[in-house]
Design a protein around this motif. Structure first.
Motif, PDB file in Angstrom:
ATOM      1  N   THR A  26       0.836  -1.196   0.000  1.00 41.11           N
ATOM      2  CA  THR A  26       0.000   0.000   0.000  1.00 41.11           C
ATOM      3  C   THR A  26       0.873   1.249   0.000  1.00 41.11           C
ATOM      4  O   THR A  26       0.623   2.195  -0.741  1.00 41.11           O
ATOM      5  N   ARG A  27       1.929   1.238   0.787  1.00 45.75           N
ATOM      6  CA  ARG A  27       2.824   2.398   0.863  1.00 45.75           C
ATOM      7  C   ARG A  27       3.507   2.656  -0.484  1.00 45.75           C
ATOM      8  O   ARG A  27       3.685   3.798  -0.891  1.00 45.75           O
ATOM      9  N   ARG A  28       3.871   1.617  -1.190  1.00 47.50           N
ATOM     10  CA  ARG A  28       4.493   1.791  -2.513  1.00 47.50           C
ATOM     11  C   ARG A  28       3.507   2.376  -3.522  1.00 47.50           C
ATOM     12  O   ARG A  28       3.884   3.148  -4.402  1.00 47.50           O
ATOM     13  N   LEU A  29       2.236   2.023  -3.395  1.00 47.83           N
ATOM     14  CA  LEU A  29       1.214   2.521  -4.319  1.00 47.83           C
ATOM     15  C   LEU A  29       0.835   3.982  -4.039  1.00 47.83           C
ATOM     16  O   LEU A  29       0.513   4.723  -4.958  1.00 47.83           O
ATOM     17  N   VAL A  30       0.855   4.360  -2.779  1.00 43.48           N
ATOM     18  CA  VAL A  30       0.474   5.714  -2.385  1.00 43.48           C
ATOM     19  C   VAL A  30       1.750   6.536  -2.272  1.00 43.48           C
ATOM     20  O   VAL A  30       2.363   6.614  -1.220  1.00 43.48           O
ATOM     21  N   THR A  31       2.138   7.150  -3.364  1.00 47.54           N
ATOM     22  CA  THR A  31       3.394   7.894  -3.389  1.00 47.54           C
ATOM     23  C   THR A  31       3.230   9.252  -2.709  1.00 47.54           C
ATOM     24  O   THR A  31       2.128   9.793  -2.627  1.00 47.54           O
ATOM     25  N   GLY A  32       4.347   9.771  -2.214  1.00 56.35           N
ATOM     26  CA  GLY A  32       4.344  11.101  -1.616  1.00 56.35           C
ATOM     27  C   GLY A  32       3.761  11.164  -0.225  1.00 56.35           C
ATOM     28  O   GLY A  32       3.339  12.227   0.227  1.00 56.35           O
ATOM     29  N   ILE A  33       3.706  10.045   0.471  1.00 59.50           N
ATOM     30  CA  ILE A  33       3.160  10.013   1.823  1.00 59.50           C
ATOM     31  C   ILE A  33       4.159   9.288   2.718  1.00 59.50           C
ATOM     32  O   ILE A  33       4.752   8.284   2.307  1.00 59.50           O
ATOM     33  N   SER A  34       4.354   9.805   3.911  1.00 60.60           N
ATOM     34  CA  SER A  34       5.278   9.150   4.829  1.00 60.60           C
ATOM     35  C   SER A  34       4.600   7.938   5.462  1.00 60.60           C
ATOM     36  O   SER A  34       3.371   7.826   5.479  1.00 60.60           O
ATOM     37  N   GLU A  35       5.415   7.058   5.987  1.00 63.10           N
ATOM     38  CA  GLU A  35       4.893   5.865   6.655  1.00 63.10           C
ATOM     39  C   GLU A  35       4.011   6.263   7.836  1.00 63.10           C
ATOM     40  O   GLU A  35       2.956   5.679   8.068  1.00 63.10           O
ATOM     41  N   LYS A  36       4.438   7.289   8.559  1.00 65.22           N
ATOM     42  CA  LYS A  36       3.686   7.755   9.722  1.00 65.22           C
ATOM     43  C   LYS A  36       2.302   8.262   9.323  1.00 65.22           C
ATOM     44  O   LYS A  36       1.293   7.914   9.951  1.00 65.22           O
ATOM     45  N   VAL A  37       2.235   9.075   8.281  1.00 68.66           N
ATOM     46  CA  VAL A  37       0.956   9.634   7.843  1.00 68.66           C
ATOM     47  C   VAL A  37       0.045   8.533   7.304  1.00 68.66           C
ATOM     48  O   VAL A  37      -1.154   8.517   7.588  1.00 68.66           O
ATOM     49  N   LEU A  38       0.604   7.600   6.536  1.00 72.30           N
ATOM     50  CA  LEU A  38      -0.200   6.493   6.027  1.00 72.30           C
ATOM     51  C   LEU A  38      -0.766   5.676   7.181  1.00 72.30           C
ATOM     52  O   LEU A  38      -1.941   5.309   7.181  1.00 72.30           O
ATOM     53  N   THR A  39       0.052   5.404   8.177  1.00 72.46           N
ATOM     54  CA  THR A  39      -0.407   4.664   9.355  1.00 72.46           C
ATOM     55  C   THR A  39      -1.557   5.396  10.031  1.00 72.46           C
ATOM     56  O   THR A  39      -2.576   4.787  10.388  1.00 72.46           O
ATOM     57  N   GLN A  40      -1.420   6.712  10.194  1.00 72.83           N
ATOM     58  CA  GLN A  40      -2.485   7.505  10.822  1.00 72.83           C
ATOM     59  C   GLN A  40      -3.765   7.463  10.000  1.00 72.83           C
ATOM     60  O   GLN A  40      -4.857   7.300  10.551  1.00 72.83           O
ATOM     61  N   GLN A  41      -3.626   7.599   8.689  1.00 72.82           N
ATOM     62  CA  GLN A  41      -4.802   7.577   7.824  1.00 72.82           C
ATOM     63  C   GLN A  41      -5.510   6.221   7.881  1.00 72.82           C
ATOM     64  O   GLN A  41      -6.741   6.164   7.948  1.00 72.82           O
ATOM     65  N   LEU A  42      -4.740   5.144   7.853  1.00 72.10           N
ATOM     66  CA  LEU A  42      -5.341   3.808   7.931  1.00 72.10           C
ATOM     67  C   LEU A  42      -6.046   3.610   9.277  1.00 72.10           C
ATOM     68  O   LEU A  42      -7.130   3.019   9.328  1.00 72.10           O
ATOM     69  N   ARG A  43      -5.462   4.120  10.348  1.00 73.73           N
ATOM     70  CA  ARG A  43      -6.113   4.029  11.668  1.00 73.73           C
ATOM     71  C   ARG A  43      -7.433   4.785  11.685  1.00 73.73           C
ATOM     72  O   ARG A  43      -8.429   4.306  12.222  1.00 73.73           O
ATOM     73  N   GLU A  44      -7.433   5.990  11.096  1.00 67.96           N
ATOM     74  CA  GLU A  44      -8.667   6.785  11.054  1.00 67.96           C
ATOM     75  C   GLU A  44      -9.740   6.106  10.206  1.00 67.96           C
ATOM     76  O   GLU A  44     -10.908   6.057  10.591  1.00 67.96           O
ATOM     77  N   LEU A  45      -9.334   5.571   9.055  1.00 69.14           N
ATOM     78  CA  LEU A  45     -10.292   4.865   8.203  1.00 69.14           C
ATOM     79  C   LEU A  45     -10.830   3.616   8.899  1.00 69.14           C
ATOM     80  O   LEU A  45     -11.999   3.259   8.727  1.00 69.14           O
ATOM     81  N   ARG A  46      -9.984   2.966   9.672  1.00 66.71           N
ATOM     82  CA  ARG A  46     -10.420   1.814  10.463  1.00 66.71           C
ATOM     83  C   ARG A  46     -11.432   2.222  11.512  1.00 66.71           C
ATOM     84  O   ARG A  46     -12.466   1.576  11.694  1.00 66.71           O
TER      85      ARG A  46
END
Length: 101
Positions: free
Chosen positions: A14-34
């Motif tokens: 997922t991180r490779r597909l979503v370019t321009g986002i840090s691991e931390k921000v992606l983790t936060q976004q996935l937590r919020e969507l969850r």
């Protein structure tokens, strides 16, 4: 959400597909969507950690609505671009009652 639309994905994929986002921000976004019930997290309890993310039924429904909105936006921009070239920005069509023709 679009990265998960085709099916479950591991975090790294997922991180490779979503370019321009840090691991931390992606983790936060996935937590919020969850937390909102849009994304499901499956933890396989392995070492190294095996975790997959996927859209829930609500997430799939929301994705479908966003796709429709995206299609409408694309069509609207195309129509506006055509109107701007044909008649100028904000101009009324020549056969409009307000033009006096």
């Amino acid at each position: 959400m679009w990265a998960l639309a085709d099916g479950p994905r591991r975090f790294g994929e997922t991180r490779r597909l979503v370019t321009g986002i840090s691991e931390k921000v992606l983790t936060q976004q996935l937590r919020e969507l969850r937390a909102d019930g849009i994304v499901h997290r499956e933890d396989y309890g392995e070492m190294p950690p095996g975790v997959e993310y996927s859209l829930t039924e609500q997430g799939r429904r929301l994705y479908e609505l966003l796709e429709l909105l995206s299609d409408w936006g694309r069509d609207h921009l195309t129509a506006r671009a055509g109107a701007e070239t044909d008649e100028g920005l904000g101009a009324l069509p020549p056969d409009s009652p307000d033009t006096g023709s």
